[in-house]
Enzyme design. Structure first.
Site, mmCIF file in Angstrom:
data_model
loop_
_atom_site.group_PDB
_atom_site.id
_atom_site.type_symbol
_atom_site.label_atom_id
_atom_site.label_comp_id
_atom_site.label_asym_id
_atom_site.label_seq_id
_atom_site.Cartn_x
_atom_site.Cartn_y
_atom_site.Cartn_z
ATOM 1 N N GLU A 56 -0.639 -63.599 24.153
ATOM 2 C CA GLU A 56 -1.685 -62.652 23.363
ATOM 3 C C GLU A 56 -2.948 -63.528 23.071
ATOM 4 O O GLU A 56 -4.197 -63.015 23.047
ATOM 5 C CB GLU A 56 -1.127 -62.245 21.998
ATOM 6 C CG GLU A 56 0.298 -61.880 22.033
ATOM 7 C CD GLU A 56 1.354 -62.664 21.948
ATOM 8 O OE1 GLU A 56 1.531 -63.724 22.918
ATOM 9 O OE2 GLU A 56 2.283 -62.548 21.323
ATOM 10 N N CYS A 79 4.993 -63.939 18.216
ATOM 11 C CA CYS A 79 5.577 -64.890 17.209
ATOM 12 C C CYS A 79 5.198 -65.015 15.878
ATOM 13 O O CYS A 79 3.876 -64.500 15.612
ATOM 14 C CB CYS A 79 5.526 -66.112 17.973
ATOM 15 S SG CYS A 79 3.965 -66.718 17.845
ATOM 16 N N CYS A 88 1.129 -65.813 16.608
ATOM 17 C CA CYS A 88 0.417 -64.803 17.354
ATOM 18 C C CYS A 88 0.132 -63.481 16.332
ATOM 19 O O CYS A 88 -0.916 -62.931 16.369
ATOM 20 C CB CYS A 88 0.790 -64.281 18.510
ATOM 21 S SG CYS A 88 0.959 -65.844 19.720
ATOM 22 N N VAL A 299 33.337 -77.348 42.496
ATOM 23 C CA VAL A 299 32.443 -77.475 41.484
ATOM 24 C C VAL A 299 32.244 -75.953 40.949
ATOM 25 O O VAL A 299 32.115 -75.748 39.848
ATOM 26 C CB VAL A 299 31.139 -78.258 41.701
ATOM 27 C CG1 VAL A 299 30.134 -77.875 40.603
ATOM 28 C CG2 VAL A 299 31.478 -79.645 41.881
#
Ligand code: AI9
Length: 365
Positions: A56, A79, A88, A299
Site C-alpha cells: 500500500e 496492517c 498501513c 525421508v
C-alpha cells in the site's frame, strides 16, 4: 460490467503484483495494491522484501495527491501494527482514500480485523473478500507459518509412471524433462530451505542449489542421524549456500567437529533418529517459512507418516521402469488398511513438456 467484476479486475492486477515478488518476501506474505481514481489507475505497489515498505505504501507514494477520494485495492488486510514499518491502515486514512477493497483478512489472529476497524472508524467504505481464495492460496506459506511458526512443508518427488525414483540399479538420470526440472528450480528459488536425507547425498552428491539466472539458493538441510555424510560432499565444500545437518545422539563427535570446521552447522536433536518436529521448530525460529523436502523415499515417508507434510508435488514422467527392488518416492512402513491411506485434497494436474505435475494438499486431522 457489474460493480463486483470491476473490483475483481483491479484485484487481479493487485494479485499479479503480489505474485511478482514470489520467493523474496519470505517470511512476510506477498501483497499487491492498486489505487484507482475516477476510472484511472494512479498507483501500483507490491511488497518486495521484509523490512521494506508494504504494497500500500508503494502505491500511495506513486499516487501522491491523486489518491485523495480514490479506491485502494489490496490483496491482504492493511496492517494495523507497528512491525518493521508503520501501520498501513493509518497511512490509507491519512491519504484520504474513500474506499478500500480487500481480498483476504490478515491470517495473524493477533491482528485480524484491526486494520478494517481503523478504516471503518475513519468513515472509509471497506469491501472485503474480493478474490479471497486466490489471495489465500498465494500466501499458503505465510498463512501456515504465521500461526504455527513452523515452515510450510512441500514434499516434492520426480517419479516414473510406476512411482519409482530410480531403477533397481539406482540409475535416476533423468526421469523428468528439462521443463519439469526447471520448474523444480523455480520452486527452490522460492523456498526458504531444501531438505534431503543423507542417502540422497550419498547417491547423487546433490548440490541442492537453484540453477537459474538470478536464482536464489535456499538453505540446505541434510538429515543424517549418524553423520555418514562424506566430508567432500558438494553441499559441504562448494560454498554455494549454507548447509545445516540435523543429527542424532549417536553422532561421532570428532566428525561433527570436522564438519563444523568446514563451515557446516550441525544440530543434534533428541534421540538416535532425527526428530523432525525439532527440525521444523529450529527452521521456524530462524524465520524459514517454507521447506522443500526432496527427500528420498524414506525421508518423504517420515514427513507424511508423522503428519508433517502440508503439500505434495509429484512430477511423473511417461516412463516405466518396473522392478520390485526399484525405490519408490514413499518408502517407510506404509499403512495397513486402505481406509488408513493418507488422503489428499484440491488435486491439480498440469502438463509440463512430456511430464505431468500433480499438486495436492495433505488432509490434516
Ligand atoms: N532424477 C531426478 C530428480 N532427482 C532429484 C534428487 O532426488 C535430488 O533432489 C537431487 O539429488 C538434487 O540434486 P541436485 O541439486 O540436482 O544436484 N529430480 C527431478 O526433478 N527429476 C529427475 O529426473
Amino acid at each position: 460490467m457489474s460493480e463486483m467484476s470491476i473490483h475483481e479486475t483491479y484485484m487481479r492486477l493487485a494479485l499479479e503484483n503480489a505474485r511478482s515478488a514470489k520467493g523474496q518476501t519470505a517470511p512476510n506474505p506477498m501483497v499487491g495494491s492498486v489505487i484507482v481514481n475516477e476510472g484511472r489507475i494512479v498507483g501500483i505497489g507490491a511488497h518486495l522484501k521484509p523490512g521494506e515498505p508494504h504494497a500500500e505504501i508503494h502505491a500511495l507514494r506513486m499516487a501522491g495527491d491523486h489518491a485523495k477520494g480514490g479506491t485502494i485495492y489490496v490483496t491482504l488486510e492493511p496492517c494495523s501494527h507497528h512491525g518493521r514499518t508503520g501501520p498501513c491502515a493509518e497511512a490509507v486514512v491519512r491519504a484520504g482514500l474513500s474506499r478500500v477493497v480487500i481480498a483476504a483478512p490478515d491470517p495473524n489472529p493477533l491482528v485480524a480485523g484491526r486494520g478494517v476497524k481503523i478504516l471503518r472508524d475513519a468513515g472509509i467504505e471497506v469491501i472485503e473478500g474480493v478474490l479471497r481464495e486466490e489471495s489465500e492460496r498465494l500466501n499458503e506459506v505465510f498463512n501456515r507459518y504465521i500461526v504455527s511458526k513452523r515452515p510450510f512443508v512441500t514434499v516434492k518427488s520426480a517419479t516414473t509412471l510406476d512411482g519409482k525414483i530410480a531403477t533397481r540399479t539406482s540409475s535416476s538420470r533423468w526421469i523428468t524433462s528439462a521443463e519439469a526440472r526447471e520448474d523444480v528450480h523455480r520452486l527452490r528459488h522460492e523456498s526458504g530451505a531444501i531438505l534431503v536425507g543423507v542417502q540422497t547425498i550419498l547417491h547423487d552428491d546433490s548440490q541442492l542449489t537453484t540453477r537459474l539466472p538470478n536464482g536464489r539458493n535456499p538453505l540446505r538441510v541434510v538429515l543424517d542421524s549418524t553423520l555418514r555424510i562424506p566430508e567432500d560432499a558438494r553441499v559441504i565444500t562448494d560454498g554455494e549456500a549454507p548447509t545445516w545437518i540435523f543429527t542424532g545422539s549417536n553422532a561421532d563427535p570428532a566428525k561433527r567437529e570436522r564438519l563444523e570446521a568446514a563451515g557446516v552447522r550441525v544440530i543434534e536433536t533428541d534421540g538416535e533418529r532425527v526428530n523432525l518436529e525439532q527440525v521444523l521448530d529450529t527452521l521456524g525460529s530462524s524465520e524459514i517459512s517454507s521447506l522443500l523436502v526432496e527427500g528420498g523415499g524414506q525421508v518423504n515417508a517420515s514427513f507424511v507418516e508423522q503428519g508433517l507434510a502440508d503439500k505434495l508435488l509429484l512430477y511423473m514422467a511417461p516412463k516405466l521402469v518396473g522392478g520390485k527392488d526399484a525405490p519408490t518416492f514413499l518408502e517407510g512402513l506404509g499403512v495397513g488398511n486402505m481406509d488408513e491411506a493418507f488422503e489428499l485434497d484440491d488435486l491439480r494436474v498440469e502438463q509440463l513438456g512430456p511430464d505431468l505435475k500433480f499438486e495436492a494438499y495433505f488432509r490434516k486431522g
